[in-house]
Scaffold this motif. Sequence first.
Motif, PDB file in Angstrom:
ATOM      1  N   SER A   1     -18.498  11.248   8.007  1.00 19.18           N
ATOM      2  CA  SER A   1     -17.336  11.301   7.052  1.00 19.18           C
ATOM      3  C   SER A   1     -17.647  11.856   5.838  1.00 19.18           C
ATOM      4  O   SER A   1     -18.705  11.577   5.115  1.00 19.18           O
ATOM      5  N   PHE A   2     -16.792  12.733   5.251  1.00 23.19           N
ATOM      6  CA  PHE A   2     -17.178  13.154   3.992  1.00 23.19           C
ATOM      7  C   PHE A   2     -16.047  12.642   3.019  1.00 23.19           C
ATOM      8  O   PHE A   2     -15.193  12.409   3.024  1.00 23.19           O
ATOM      9  N   ILE A   3     -17.046  12.189   1.874  1.00 26.00           N
ATOM     10  CA  ILE A   3     -16.070  11.158   0.854  1.00 26.00           C
ATOM     11  C   ILE A   3     -16.114  12.416  -0.260  1.00 26.00           C
ATOM     12  O   ILE A   3     -17.188  12.706  -1.077  1.00 26.00           O
ATOM     13  N   GLU A   4     -15.011  13.091  -0.545  1.00 22.06           N
ATOM     14  CA  GLU A   4     -14.779  14.283  -1.279  1.00 22.06           C
ATOM     15  C   GLU A   4     -14.408  13.858  -2.629  1.00 22.06           C
ATOM     16  O   GLU A   4     -13.232  13.205  -2.501  1.00 22.06           O
ATOM     17  N   GLY A   5     -14.858  14.417  -3.632  1.00 21.67           N
ATOM     18  CA  GLY A   5     -14.282  14.198  -5.021  1.00 21.67           C
ATOM     19  C   GLY A   5     -14.200  12.776  -5.449  1.00 21.67           C
ATOM     20  O   GLY A   5     -12.854  12.107  -5.666  1.00 21.67           O
ATOM     21  N   PRO A   6     -15.241  11.781  -5.153  1.00 26.81           N
ATOM     22  CA  PRO A   6     -14.762  10.171  -5.174  1.00 26.81           C
ATOM     23  C   PRO A   6     -14.492   9.798  -6.583  1.00 26.81           C
ATOM     24  O   PRO A   6     -13.644   9.039  -6.896  1.00 26.81           O
ATOM     25  N   GLU A   7     -14.962  10.761  -7.580  1.00 21.51           N
ATOM     26  CA  GLU A   7     -14.506  10.435  -9.006  1.00 21.51           C
ATOM     27  C   GLU A   7     -13.085  10.382  -9.119  1.00 21.51           C
ATOM     28  O   GLU A   7     -12.260   9.434  -9.953  1.00 21.51           O
ATOM     29  N   GLN A   8     -12.126  11.116  -8.301  1.00 18.39           N
ATOM     30  CA  GLN A   8     -10.813  11.366  -8.385  1.00 18.39           C
ATOM     31  C   GLN A   8     -10.205  10.113  -7.654  1.00 18.39           C
ATOM     32  O   GLN A   8      -8.813  10.205  -7.719  1.00 18.39           O
ATOM     33  N   LEU A   9     -10.810   9.661  -6.854  1.00 14.64           N
ATOM     34  CA  LEU A   9     -10.288   8.559  -5.926  1.00 14.64           C
ATOM     35  C   LEU A   9     -10.228   7.216  -6.664  1.00 14.64           C
ATOM     36  O   LEU A   9      -9.583   6.196  -6.097  1.00 14.64           O
ATOM     37  N   ARG A  10     -10.821   6.942  -7.581  1.00 14.55           N
ATOM     38  CA  ARG A  10     -10.954   5.732  -8.162  1.00 14.55           C
ATOM     39  C   ARG A  10      -9.715   4.957  -8.574  1.00 14.55           C
ATOM     40  O   ARG A  10      -9.098   5.940  -9.506  1.00 14.55           O
ATOM     41  N   GLY A  11      -9.411   4.069  -8.287  1.00 11.72           N
ATOM     42  CA  GLY A  11      -8.343   3.473  -8.774  1.00 11.72           C
ATOM     43  C   GLY A  11      -7.051   3.921  -7.936  1.00 11.72           C
ATOM     44  O   GLY A  11      -5.984   3.592  -8.209  1.00 11.72           O
ATOM     45  N   LYS A  12      -7.228   4.513  -6.952  1.00  3.44           N
ATOM     46  CA  LYS A  12      -5.927   5.294  -6.244  1.00  3.44           C
ATOM     47  C   LYS A  12      -5.173   4.050  -5.561  1.00  3.44           C
ATOM     48  O   LYS A  12      -5.715   3.039  -5.411  1.00  3.44           O
ATOM     49  N   GLN A  13      -3.837   4.347  -5.724  1.00  2.00           N
ATOM     50  CA  GLN A  13      -2.943   3.142  -5.117  1.00  2.00           C
ATOM     51  C   GLN A  13      -2.576   3.756  -3.812  1.00  2.00           C
ATOM     52  O   GLN A  13      -2.344   4.812  -3.257  1.00  2.00           O
ATOM     53  N   PHE A  14      -1.900   2.524  -2.912  1.00  2.00           N
ATOM     54  CA  PHE A  14      -1.587   2.925  -1.626  1.00  2.00           C
ATOM     55  C   PHE A  14      -0.291   2.268  -1.537  1.00  2.00           C
ATOM     56  O   PHE A  14       0.043   1.394  -2.088  1.00  2.00           O
ATOM     57  N   PRO A  15       0.404   2.816  -0.594  1.00  2.00           N
ATOM     58  CA  PRO A  15       1.961   2.256  -0.250  1.00  2.00           C
ATOM     59  C   PRO A  15       1.764   1.094  -0.118  1.00  2.00           C
ATOM     60  O   PRO A  15       1.026   0.586   1.053  1.00  2.00           O
ATOM     61  N   ALA A  16       2.851   0.296  -0.427  1.00  2.00           N
ATOM     62  CA  ALA A  16       3.006  -1.123   0.208  1.00  2.00           C
ATOM     63  C   ALA A  16       3.072  -1.393   1.766  1.00  2.00           C
ATOM     64  O   ALA A  16       2.726  -2.299   2.130  1.00  2.00           O
ATOM     65  N   ASP A  17       3.776  -0.541   2.386  1.00  2.00           N
ATOM     66  CA  ASP A  17       4.054  -0.781   3.927  1.00  2.00           C
ATOM     67  C   ASP A  17       2.482  -0.612   4.395  1.00  2.00           C
ATOM     68  O   ASP A  17       1.973  -1.050   5.557  1.00  2.00           O
ATOM     69  N   HIS A  18       1.699   0.371   3.906  1.00  2.00           N
ATOM     70  CA  HIS A  18       0.496   0.576   4.403  1.00  2.00           C
ATOM     71  C   HIS A  18      -0.438  -0.852   4.263  1.00  2.00           C
ATOM     72  O   HIS A  18      -1.206  -1.268   5.154  1.00  2.00           O
ATOM     73  N   LEU A  19      -0.513  -1.463   2.967  1.00  5.08           N
ATOM     74  CA  LEU A  19      -1.123  -2.489   2.523  1.00  5.08           C
ATOM     75  C   LEU A  19      -0.694  -3.750   3.552  1.00  5.08           C
ATOM     76  O   LEU A  19      -1.283  -4.467   3.906  1.00  5.08           O
ATOM     77  N   GLU A  20       0.547  -3.651   3.693  1.00  4.14           N
ATOM     78  CA  GLU A  20       1.170  -4.838   4.546  1.00  4.14           C
ATOM     79  C   GLU A  20       0.796  -4.634   5.964  1.00  4.14           C
ATOM     80  O   GLU A  20       0.571  -5.791   6.465  1.00  4.14           O
TER      81      GLU A  20
ATOM     82  N   GLY B   1     -17.093   1.721  12.937  1.00  5.67           N
ATOM     83  CA  GLY B   1     -16.218   1.518  11.960  1.00  5.67           C
ATOM     84  C   GLY B   1     -16.353   0.401  11.237  1.00  5.67           C
ATOM     85  O   GLY B   1     -16.928  -0.481  11.906  1.00  5.67           O
ATOM     86  N   GLN B   2     -15.941   0.160  10.113  1.00  8.49           N
ATOM     87  CA  GLN B   2     -16.249  -0.769   9.089  1.00  8.49           C
ATOM     88  C   GLN B   2     -15.009  -1.855   8.859  1.00  8.49           C
ATOM     89  O   GLN B   2     -14.081  -1.508   9.371  1.00  8.49           O
ATOM     90  N   LYS B   3     -15.293  -2.926   8.108  1.00  8.73           N
ATOM     91  CA  LYS B   3     -14.198  -3.857   7.903  1.00  8.73           C
ATOM     92  C   LYS B   3     -13.343  -3.251   6.891  1.00  8.73           C
ATOM     93  O   LYS B   3     -11.897  -3.621   7.120  1.00  8.73           O
ATOM     94  N   VAL B   4     -13.527  -2.512   6.159  1.00  8.14           N
ATOM     95  CA  VAL B   4     -12.597  -1.997   4.967  1.00  8.14           C
ATOM     96  C   VAL B   4     -12.477  -0.478   5.357  1.00  8.14           C
ATOM     97  O   VAL B   4     -13.402   0.207   5.353  1.00  8.14           O
ATOM     98  N   PRO B   5     -11.102  -0.057   5.407  1.00 15.77           N
ATOM     99  CA  PRO B   5     -10.914   1.597   5.520  1.00 15.77           C
ATOM    100  C   PRO B   5     -11.851   2.272   4.278  1.00 15.77           C
ATOM    101  O   PRO B   5     -11.710   1.936   3.262  1.00 15.77           O
ATOM    102  N   SER B   6     -12.423   3.480   4.758  1.00 14.99           N
ATOM    103  CA  SER B   6     -13.357   4.091   3.828  1.00 14.99           C
ATOM    104  C   SER B   6     -12.519   4.575   2.654  1.00 14.99           C
ATOM    105  O   SER B   6     -13.228   4.583   1.653  1.00 14.99           O
ATOM    106  N   LEU B   7     -11.241   4.973   2.654  1.00 16.70           N
ATOM    107  CA  LEU B   7     -10.648   5.445   1.572  1.00 16.70           C
ATOM    108  C   LEU B   7     -10.221   4.311   0.702  1.00 16.70           C
ATOM    109  O   LEU B   7     -10.430   4.609  -0.671  1.00 16.70           O
ATOM    110  N   TYR B   8     -10.100   3.284   1.087  1.00 18.40           N
ATOM    111  CA  TYR B   8      -9.735   2.041   0.289  1.00 18.40           C
ATOM    112  C   TYR B   8     -11.068   1.520  -0.503  1.00 18.40           C
ATOM    113  O   TYR B   8     -11.003   1.178  -1.588  1.00 18.40           O
ATOM    114  N   THR B   9     -12.317   1.540   0.239  1.00 19.42           N
ATOM    115  CA  THR B   9     -13.353   1.517  -0.509  1.00 19.42           C
ATOM    116  C   THR B   9     -13.672   2.406  -1.545  1.00 19.42           C
ATOM    117  O   THR B   9     -14.040   1.952  -2.726  1.00 19.42           O
ATOM    118  N   ALA B  10     -13.368   3.707  -1.308  1.00 17.09           N
ATOM    119  CA  ALA B  10     -13.632   4.747  -2.371  1.00 17.09           C
ATOM    120  C   ALA B  10     -12.722   4.197  -3.815  1.00 17.09           C
ATOM    121  O   ALA B  10     -12.976   4.522  -4.534  1.00 17.09           O
TER     122      ALA B  10
END
Length: 586
Positions: free
Chosen positions: A490-509, A366-375
């Motif tokens: 880990s499958f990084i699937e359709g990374p082009e569609q993940l660029r700029g994805k936003q995440f819920p405020a409670d998740h980020l908190e 496991g890394q420092k940044v969640p993988s979906l957030y990196t994508a």
Amino acid sequence: MMWPLFLSLALLCFGTVARAAILTINWNVTWVWASPDGFGRPVIGINNQWPCPKLEANVGDTLIVNLHNGLGNQTTGIHWHGINQLQTPEMDGPSGVVQCPTPPGSSVQYKFLLDEPGTFWYHSHEKGQYPDGLRGPLIVEDPNDPYKGRYDEEIVLTVSDWYHSQSIPLVQNMLSPANTRFAPPFPDTILLNDKKDVKFNFVKGKTYRVRLINMSAFASAFLWIDSHPLTMIMSDATYLQTETAYQLHASSAQRYDFLISAIDRDSGNYPILVALDINRDFRNQTLAPAFPHNQTAWLMMDENAPLTRPTNTIDVWRPADDTHFKPLDNLAMIPAYDHLVKLDFRFCLDANGYPRACINGKPFIGQKVPSLYTAATVGENNTNPVVYGQINPVVVKKGDIVQLVINNQEAAGHPFHLHGHRFQILDRARPYAGDWPGRDVNYNPVPNRRDTVTVWSWSHAVLRFKADNPGVWLFHCHIEWHVEMGLTASFIEGPEQLRGKQFPADHLENCRIGGVPTRGNAAGNELDPLDTTGMLTISPTGYTGATWIPPPANTVTTTPGNSTSSPTRRRAASRVQGRDAVFEDS
């Protein structure tokens, strides 16, 4: 998830739009004292109760779960096993992959569509936590069930191995240089529906749909019902053409739905025999397979009749081969693939001499940044596997047909689970067949589809799926102890569609409270994502599991009078797991 034809068939199951509902559930994850087999220990429950509740909904519903972490000394998070998470990969649940752990005193909301019907379950996906009890059934009913009218009632039957010790010390003992045999913790007993005394009414003239769920941390399970054949109708969440079976073998995380009928000649009470399979290869008699953990549930027709029958023993288990079951929709094998992924698994030692599980020579770390957030935050670099660190990343384009080959180069079978999809099982070779020979021949033309498949010892399996669900999806052994050893890709699937994805405020908190960065590559480098400095390449030698350790200088107050950095919280984080440590801060 499958390709457009199957998806369109699944959408037909929704019925009219007006029938869809929004179901809101409020959960507080708490420690509970329980003794399901007579041995008392702390377990993780929900709303101060254990076993955890069964969730029921209809296909097409939206499920909202407001989850509060009331544990005090551990972080947590929930995975919704088998749910596709269409357009909501951030709700899949694995901590450090698609979200940050939820700290004590904090909350997180899961919101997602139940796009397909079937028998599912939920469980913690936070650092070996779910063997401590945080798991339960998730049933998605189908108003257009093709077998509707063929059964009168439903029975949910869960099976699990059970441990008298909590998870963290078990893993600490396993991840020791002294464990030269890579031995996992072995269970102390077996539970059915999280207890020992299980009985079901069995009324003459009625047919029952049994939903079998294996929620074990380690063991597979055999099942046999005296004098009653099993009419198979579903495996995982795939409707099947009816087929008769007499014995089943369900690996950890697998589900089966079958029909049983109480006919005119039936009388008395009938045993349901369940045995844990903790063997390397139950078929290999030279290994002297043993089944020390067995339990009997009962189909009750007569309360006054004895709970014993002359035929309630099994000498040799010969379960049905689930790869031979045929999907009801007759969906043929995908004829060709764009992307071949070959994963070789074997146990290994890391640089410090600690036992690990390696895929293509490396354990998942496991890394420092969640993988979906990196994508979502490294721009065009998100197609480069380098930015994700040592999570055994596989980058695939949206729409690609993926052929996934898993070579099990070890002496025991392993159940492998893919998040976000159900794959076609083109071939599962017999035990000791060796690695995939590289030839695409003699595959099942109408293969079964599952989200979890057992790969036998010294053997291989060939799977196919369409990469039509952008997200970061884990592929891992569903023996929880092996996940902690690193048996994950880990499958990084359709990374082009993940660029700029936003995440819920409670998740980020929750990330902020835990001191977890949410932007950049695996090490948090947003300016130069290809710079691997700071990425984790060796697992820590000390294992703390889900223990809450506040980040330095964290003075955030999550609720009035409940500071995550208060002396009380710090004491809770440093306590050794045990009865006196888990019920409340004091």
